[in-house]
Enzyme design. Sequence first.
Site, mmCIF file in Angstrom:
data_model
loop_
_atom_site.group_PDB
_atom_site.id
_atom_site.type_symbol
_atom_site.label_atom_id
_atom_site.label_comp_id
_atom_site.label_asym_id
_atom_site.label_seq_id
_atom_site.Cartn_x
_atom_site.Cartn_y
_atom_site.Cartn_z
ATOM 1 N N ASP A 88 0.856 -1.198 0.000
ATOM 2 C CA ASP A 88 0.000 0.000 0.000
ATOM 3 C C ASP A 88 0.887 1.242 0.000
ATOM 4 O OD1 ASP A 88 0.830 -0.466 2.720
ATOM 5 O OD2 ASP A 88 -0.778 0.851 3.444
ATOM 6 N N ASP A 119 8.816 3.755 -0.964
ATOM 7 C CA ASP A 119 8.035 3.361 0.222
ATOM 8 C C ASP A 119 6.722 2.716 -0.213
ATOM 9 O OD1 ASP A 119 6.909 3.195 2.738
ATOM 10 O OD2 ASP A 119 6.734 5.343 3.050
ATOM 11 N N GLU A 153 -0.049 -0.902 5.926
ATOM 12 C CA GLU A 153 1.027 -0.360 6.769
ATOM 13 C C GLU A 153 0.859 1.133 6.961
ATOM 14 O OE1 GLU A 153 4.940 1.226 8.029
ATOM 15 O OE2 GLU A 153 3.770 1.803 6.286
ATOM 16 N N THR A 315 -16.605 37.235 9.508
ATOM 17 C CA THR A 315 -16.429 37.454 10.936
ATOM 18 C C THR A 315 -17.282 36.501 11.743
ATOM 19 O OG1 THR A 315 -18.000 39.247 10.573
ATOM 20 C CG2 THR A 315 -15.692 39.867 10.836
ATOM 21 N N ARG A 328 6.121 10.759 18.376
ATOM 22 C CA ARG A 328 7.068 9.677 18.058
ATOM 23 C C ARG A 328 7.714 9.264 19.373
ATOM 24 N NH1 ARG A 328 6.643 7.664 12.699
ATOM 25 N NH2 ARG A 328 5.798 9.411 11.518
ATOM 26 N N HIS A 427 6.190 9.911 1.253
ATOM 27 C CA HIS A 427 4.975 10.561 1.784
ATOM 28 C C HIS A 427 4.771 11.969 1.205
ATOM 29 C CE1 HIS A 427 4.519 7.923 5.659
ATOM 30 N NE2 HIS A 427 5.015 7.235 4.640
#
Length: 458
Positions: A88, A119, A153, A315, A328, A427
Amino acid sequence: MNRVLSAIDKGRDAALDGLREFLRIPSVSTHAHHKQDVQNCAEFLAEEMRRIGLHEVESIPTAGHPIVYGEWMGAPGQRTVLFYGHYDVQPAEPFELWETDPFDPTVRGDDLFARGSTDDKGQVWLHLKALEAHLTQTGRLPVNVKWLIEGEEEVTGPNLDAYVESHQEKLAADLILISDTTMFDYDVPSITYGLRGISYMEVLTQGSNEDLHSGGYGGSVANPINAMASIIAQLLDDKGRITIPGFYDDVVPLTDDERAAFAALPFDEEAYRKRLGVDALTGETGYTSLERIWARPTLDVNGILGGFTGEGSKTIIPSKGMAKVSMRLVPEQDPVQIAEMFENHVRKLTPPGVTIDFIRHGTGKPFLTPKDHPFIQAAGRALEKGFGRAPVYNREGGSIPVVATFQETLGLPTVLMGFGLPDCNAHAPNEKFNLKNFYRGIASAAWFYQELYTDKYV
Ligand code: BES
Ligand code: ZN
């Protein structure tokens, strides 16, 4: 090996053509409208695995996207490698920033541009070509292999973990092999011995039950976007440390030896800064960039949404705010516990007049393995033969959640032998795979299977 290597050399164009076909299938796992493409991609891969001579190949349906399995078990008494990868890919948006169509793989210079080129389709493909070269030239493989390639993944799907847990016998092996990481630099192959974990949270703030005139109501009600901004601003202190109580309790500190090993790597901080187009590199005080990325936890807002963002001005006091925040993590932080700590802390930071809600978007545990393991050293020799240069051993900041699952459920050592590059744009728009490293990767993978062959090396 000579015949295998010369077949790899002669097969370069065919390897590239096959990879292009694989990349043409837009297997974007996060988009429901690509569900059929993801399935077609699984079928395509399964068919190729059958064609090169793997057995028991199947595309296994799950509650989400299929898992592709195949094996070659014709080397009794030899080791078994469980190879893991993913077919994927991340979404390609924003499309307008791509120089060529992300799903029409294009060679420019030494690079192949396409979503998934590095990737992880390109890296899965190079292993397929390595196995094919062994099988066509010798009719066999030096060791047994099992292939487990997933389609979730990039979305931390829960289905692979469940599959691994319920198929431990089927997946029994001596080691896990993965190529879904990057090399240290263009000519510097590397073995990754640590990955960060992740806790991914969506935060939702709600104020009034609908948007209000900011003149008519401003001053009397809380603004959920102001509240979100204030919450986010309080999550990091001025030393770049995360303020969540208990967040660092389980962090394993860097040792002096490891700091020295990182510092000895050929990393040019200034060139790195320039490539990123920033005027300064920032982060947790007291650590170098490599230490911050590889061995320290971080908290980042990945996206934020709310209120009026159209042309011109309007507004209003908006009624809702939303932010996606990921953390992470490093050994021994527990991602589920961290998610709980995050929620408790953010609740406390939420001002009156605003309600808060959370969606947990998946977690992954960090990973660290000793770099002197014999299989890691065997991979080092294989890379040295493939690249003509010994690899460096490094940690990385990204996450591959299933690695910890493999370690916990199957109890196996893992070899992370990656062929991407730090600037491969994974990515991001214009993802690319350096073709020289693709070909050197095929040779290195072929060597690795040979290095594991016990008659020769033990
Ligand atoms: N190939 C990456 C993992 C990676 C990235 C390793 C950078 C080393 C350096 C993998 O496909 C990935 O993107 N993983 C996600 C996992 C997340 C969705 C749970 C990540 O790290 O963001
Ligand atoms: Zn990825």
